[in-house]
Design a protein around this motif. Sequence first.
Motif, PDB file in Angstrom:
ATOM      1  N   PRO A  20      87.251 -14.139  36.915  1.00 48.72           N
ATOM      2  CA  PRO A  20      86.535 -13.138  37.723  1.00 48.72           C
ATOM      3  C   PRO A  20      87.372 -11.871  37.867  1.00 48.72           C
ATOM      4  CG  PRO A  20      87.471 -14.829  39.130  1.00 48.72           C
ATOM      5  CD  PRO A  20      87.856 -15.204  37.737  1.00 48.72           C
ATOM      6  N   TRP A  21      87.453 -11.070  36.774  1.00 51.51           N
ATOM      7  CA  TRP A  21      88.384  -9.935  36.701  1.00 51.51           C
ATOM      8  C   TRP A  21      88.315  -9.027  37.926  1.00 51.51           C
ATOM      9  CZ3 TRP A  21      91.749 -10.662  32.987  1.00 51.51           C
ATOM     10  CH2 TRP A  21      91.364 -11.400  31.857  1.00 51.51           C
ATOM     11  N   LEU A  22      87.099  -8.629  38.286  1.00 51.57           N
ATOM     12  CA  LEU A  22      86.985  -7.619  39.344  1.00 51.57           C
ATOM     13  C   LEU A  22      86.640  -8.230  40.695  1.00 51.57           C
ATOM     14  CD1 LEU A  22      85.043  -4.939  37.290  1.00 51.57           C
ATOM     15  CD2 LEU A  22      87.513  -5.130  37.642  1.00 51.57           C
ATOM     16  N   GLN A  23      86.396  -9.539  40.731  1.00 51.50           N
ATOM     17  CA  GLN A  23      86.016 -10.179  41.986  1.00 51.50           C
ATOM     18  C   GLN A  23      87.206 -10.828  42.666  1.00 51.50           C
ATOM     19  OE1 GLN A  23      84.207 -10.664  39.061  1.00 51.50           O
ATOM     20  NE2 GLN A  23      82.729  -9.122  39.691  1.00 51.50           N
ATOM     21  N   ASN A  24      88.306 -10.965  41.926  1.00 50.45           N
ATOM     22  CA  ASN A  24      89.481 -11.627  42.480  1.00 50.45           C
ATOM     23  C   ASN A  24      90.460 -10.582  43.025  1.00 50.45           C
ATOM     24  OD1 ASN A  24      92.247 -12.633  42.487  1.00 50.45           O
ATOM     25  ND2 ASN A  24      91.381 -14.516  41.637  1.00 50.45           N
ATOM     26  N   ASN A  65      82.954  -7.479  33.037  1.00 48.51           N
ATOM     27  CA  ASN A  65      81.811  -8.177  33.648  1.00 48.51           C
ATOM     28  C   ASN A  65      81.974  -9.699  33.568  1.00 48.51           C
ATOM     29  OD1 ASN A  65      79.130  -9.406  33.857  1.00 48.51           O
ATOM     30  ND2 ASN A  65      78.412  -7.300  33.944  1.00 48.51           N
ATOM     31  N   TYR A  66      81.685 -10.360  34.687  1.00 49.13           N
ATOM     32  CA  TYR A  66      81.941 -11.810  34.742  1.00 49.13           C
ATOM     33  C   TYR A  66      81.027 -12.598  33.799  1.00 49.13           C
ATOM     34  CZ  TYR A  66      82.699 -16.501  36.516  1.00 49.13           C
ATOM     35  OH  TYR A  66      83.003 -17.827  36.607  1.00 49.13           O
ATOM     36  N   ASP A  67      79.719 -12.302  33.818  1.00 47.67           N
ATOM     37  CA  ASP A  67      78.764 -13.136  33.090  1.00 47.67           C
ATOM     38  C   ASP A  67      78.819 -12.947  31.574  1.00 47.67           C
ATOM     39  OD1 ASP A  67      77.648 -14.340  35.372  1.00 47.67           O
ATOM     40  OD2 ASP A  67      76.592 -12.448  35.794  1.00 47.67           O
ATOM     41  N   LYS A 114      86.483   4.365  41.919  1.00 47.71           N
ATOM     42  CA  LYS A 114      85.088   4.617  42.282  1.00 47.71           C
ATOM     43  C   LYS A 114      84.136   3.908  41.312  1.00 47.71           C
ATOM     44  CE  LYS A 114      81.320   6.791  43.629  1.00 47.71           C
ATOM     45  NZ  LYS A 114      80.644   6.291  44.821  1.00 47.71           N
ATOM     46  N   PHE A 115      84.439   3.990  40.017  1.00 46.91           N
ATOM     47  CA  PHE A 115      83.470   3.498  39.043  1.00 46.91           C
ATOM     48  C   PHE A 115      83.662   2.045  38.655  1.00 46.91           C
ATOM     49  CE2 PHE A 115      82.792   7.965  38.749  1.00 46.91           C
ATOM     50  CZ  PHE A 115      81.411   8.029  38.643  1.00 46.91           C
ATOM     51  N   ILE A 116      84.835   1.487  38.888  1.00 44.94           N
ATOM     52  CA  ILE A 116      85.032   0.097  38.463  1.00 44.94           C
ATOM     53  C   ILE A 116      84.838  -0.868  39.627  1.00 44.94           C
ATOM     54  CG2 ILE A 116      86.619  -1.547  37.396  1.00 44.94           C
ATOM     55  CD1 ILE A 116      87.767   0.754  35.775  1.00 44.94           C
ATOM     56  N   THR A 117      85.432  -0.587  40.793  1.00 41.37           N
ATOM     57  CA  THR A 117      85.340  -1.573  41.877  1.00 41.37           C
ATOM     58  C   THR A 117      84.790  -1.028  43.185  1.00 41.37           C
ATOM     59  OG1 THR A 117      87.582  -1.065  42.565  1.00 41.37           O
ATOM     60  CG2 THR A 117      87.311  -2.893  41.027  1.00 41.37           C
ATOM     61  N   GLU A 118      84.671   0.302  43.316  1.00 38.71           N
ATOM     62  CA  GLU A 118      84.288   0.907  44.607  1.00 38.71           C
ATOM     63  C   GLU A 118      85.196   0.421  45.737  1.00 38.71           C
ATOM     64  OE1 GLU A 118      81.196   2.678  45.688  1.00 38.71           O
ATOM     65  OE2 GLU A 118      79.918   2.509  43.928  1.00 38.71           O
ATOM     66  N   GLY A 119      86.460   0.217  45.429  1.00 33.95           N
ATOM     67  CA  GLY A 119      87.420  -0.204  46.456  1.00 33.95           C
ATOM     68  C   GLY A 119      87.475  -1.707  46.691  1.00 33.95           C
ATOM     69  N   GLY A 120      86.537  -2.436  46.108  1.00 39.40           N
ATOM     70  CA  GLY A 120      86.439  -3.877  46.376  1.00 39.40           C
ATOM     71  C   GLY A 120      87.268  -4.726  45.459  1.00 39.40           C
ATOM     72  N   PRO A 121      87.294  -6.046  45.584  1.00 36.92           N
ATOM     73  CA  PRO A 121      86.560  -6.819  46.596  1.00 36.92           C
ATOM     74  C   PRO A 121      87.109  -6.547  48.002  1.00 36.92           C
ATOM     75  CG  PRO A 121      88.062  -8.229  45.365  1.00 36.92           C
ATOM     76  CD  PRO A 121      88.083  -6.898  44.691  1.00 36.92           C
ATOM     77  N   GLY A 122      86.219  -6.420  48.957  1.00 35.55           N
ATOM     78  CA  GLY A 122      86.637  -6.034  50.305  1.00 35.55           C
ATOM     79  C   GLY A 122      87.249  -4.658  50.264  1.00 35.55           C
ATOM     80  N   SER A 145      93.604 -10.483  43.627  1.00 39.17           N
ATOM     81  CA  SER A 145      94.904 -10.207  43.020  1.00 39.17           C
ATOM     82  C   SER A 145      94.783  -9.738  41.576  1.00 39.17           C
ATOM     83  CB  SER A 145      95.811 -11.442  43.126  1.00 39.17           C
ATOM     84  OG  SER A 145      95.122 -12.564  42.677  1.00 39.17           O
ATOM     85  N   ILE A 146      93.597  -9.836  40.967  1.00 34.94           N
ATOM     86  CA  ILE A 146      93.442  -9.397  39.581  1.00 34.94           C
ATOM     87  C   ILE A 146      92.822  -8.007  39.499  1.00 34.94           C
ATOM     88  CG2 ILE A 146      92.525  -9.993  37.297  1.00 34.94           C
ATOM     89  CD1 ILE A 146      92.306 -12.852  38.200  1.00 34.94           C
ATOM     90  N   ALA A 147      91.982  -7.659  40.479  1.00 37.22           N
ATOM     91  CA  ALA A 147      91.183  -6.426  40.365  1.00 37.22           C
ATOM     92  C   ALA A 147      92.031  -5.169  40.186  1.00 37.22           C
ATOM     93  CB  ALA A 147      90.264  -6.292  41.578  1.00 37.22           C
ATOM     94  N   LEU A 148      93.057  -4.994  41.037  1.00 35.97           N
ATOM     95  CA  LEU A 148      93.846  -3.764  40.928  1.00 35.97           C
ATOM     96  C   LEU A 148      94.658  -3.712  39.618  1.00 35.97           C
ATOM     97  CD1 LEU A 148      94.025  -1.155  42.483  1.00 35.97           C
ATOM     98  CD2 LEU A 148      95.970  -2.059  43.751  1.00 35.97           C
ATOM     99  N   PRO A 149      95.336  -4.810  39.251  1.00 35.08           N
ATOM    100  CA  PRO A 149      95.980  -4.797  37.929  1.00 35.08           C
ATOM    101  C   PRO A 149      94.994  -4.521  36.788  1.00 35.08           C
ATOM    102  CG  PRO A 149      96.825  -6.617  39.212  1.00 35.08           C
ATOM    103  CD  PRO A 149      95.715  -6.009  40.024  1.00 35.08           C
ATOM    104  N   ALA A 150      93.752  -4.990  36.923  1.00 34.71           N
ATOM    105  CA  ALA A 150      92.756  -4.728  35.874  1.00 34.71           C
ATOM    106  C   ALA A 150      92.516  -3.222  35.747  1.00 34.71           C
ATOM    107  CB  ALA A 150      91.452  -5.447  36.189  1.00 34.71           C
TER     108      ALA A 150
END
Lengths: 277, 294
Positions: free
Chosen positions: B153-157, B134-136, B238-246, B159-164
């Motif tokens: 921004p672990w899950l909002q970036n 979580n960012y905040d 499904k539970f961490i990013t729902e496919g996002g960002p975008g 290039s970082i989201a999938l490696p996360a």
Amino acid sequence: MKKNNSKIYDGIVHIILIFFAAVMLLPFIFMILSSFKTTAEITKIPPAFFPENWGYLKNFTDVLSKYNFGIFFKNSLYYAVVKTVIVIYVSSIVGYVLAKFKFRGNRVIFTMILATMMIPWPATLIPNYQMMVWFNWLGKDISILYSAFISGFGVFLMHQFALGIPDSFLEAARIDGASEMKIFHKIVMPMMLNAVGALAIFTFLWEWDNYLWPYLMLDEVAKYTIPVGLSMTQGQFVANYGPMFAGITIAVIPVVIVYLIFQKTFIQGIALGGEKG
Amino acid sequence: MKVAKNKIKQSGRKTIIIWTMSLVVIMYSVFVFFPIIYGLSTSFFNWNPFQSVFKFVGVDNYTYALKNPLFWKSLGNTIYFTIGSLILTVGFGLLFAALIHSVKRGTSFYRGIYFLPVISSMVAVSMLWKFMYNYDNGFFNSVLMGMGLSKVPWLQNSSIALPAIMVVQAWKDIGYALVLILAGINSIDPSIFESAEIDGAGKFRRFISITIPLIKNSITILVITKLIDYMQVYTPIKFITEGGPGTDTNTMSFYIFEEAFTYYNFGSASAISFILFAIIFILSMVQLKFNKNN
């Protein structure tokens, strides 16, 4: 000199391993600590690592009563136990027959069962869903339980174990006039007890963790399992982190306890599964 | 008398074979083989399981998939996720197995702890990690802030989201890899190590040129089973990013599921799932063949 060196080496390795053990445990520690915090405490900036009040149990009582986790827990237990019992019995007898009886088609059937382990779930998800609609099984227990009859891994595991049972034991029982079913129940099953234990634990775990299929099949809250319950309440949890952590803890802790009791069987089962090559 | 008894025995044998094998044949035909054939044939139709209306469209579902940029994106993400998670899981599994084996003491203690994530529920674990990212006020950013660094921004970036998510998957599976590899190492005859030690080979050298070649089978099994798993990754996405960002963490399974159960394009979803099936099948055949040739 050499001895000293190896002592230093051991020390360094233990430090590295303990460090990574802490890293592996950290999410669990974070989870348990957070489940004793109020939501305000969790979202506070900067958050504190330890809870202010260890006696704060409202998250747990809330999640059990308000969010129905008591029911989810009971349902998860029910599906997992029934499925485990069926998988054990069916896999044992099928694995045993395939391992110990020679008949036409034996090899073909065994190979087919093994091959089904390679089928990715997305390929059969939609047709299976269609079949549940045809059979009118949506929302019924059987939609979750039927797959216990087609455990490829179970048959494989029990087959490998049954191969190790000496034929002379079975022949001796036959000469004494024991029926085939009696031989299976009284001689084969007890001899495969270790494998039965490993298979029981795996099946139970998979079912406890199973999310997607129960999510598609179960249509009323009273039937939800813990993973489905967690997913359905996720929206409500966004504003309510405390109960969320309590819910996650309830999903994880029971299997950890089971694991700690049966650790040896677990490890043996995995090691055995890996030797299939 | 003897003949009669033999006959009874024979018939008992026949009964158990007929009963168990009928069960197997019926169950697998209905719930495994039929769905595959049905899935493959319906991938040439536009249809919906709730209304039995089928419209034959030939290979349109396949060409539609292949022309769709989201298909290629999800395929690319799936391959990236699979390779990344495999490297992390197998790499750390090997490293920890080598370290644990080299010290002898504490084996079951370390194995016990490293294995805990393997048995934990993926849904629960994904929700847990999502909050840690979580960012905040998530755990990682709190630590960064505590050290006076800026938040990530672990899950909002993109290039970082999938490696996360790869890290979550690897964290969950390292214990499994470790147990398989350790079992492989323990089945090696200890005298092989002893003679190498007498020849002056160091621990590292022994691991590279003796242990790894001898546990190749365990590693192959590990890679194949995890490869198949990772190509189908769904729950953490499904539970961490729902496919996002975008659509940056959209994977094949996630795409198939959305296509079917969100947009009700069952024909197209079936087509994509058979493309995935073919890819997984080819990959595991190549892997098995490669192992045999070596």
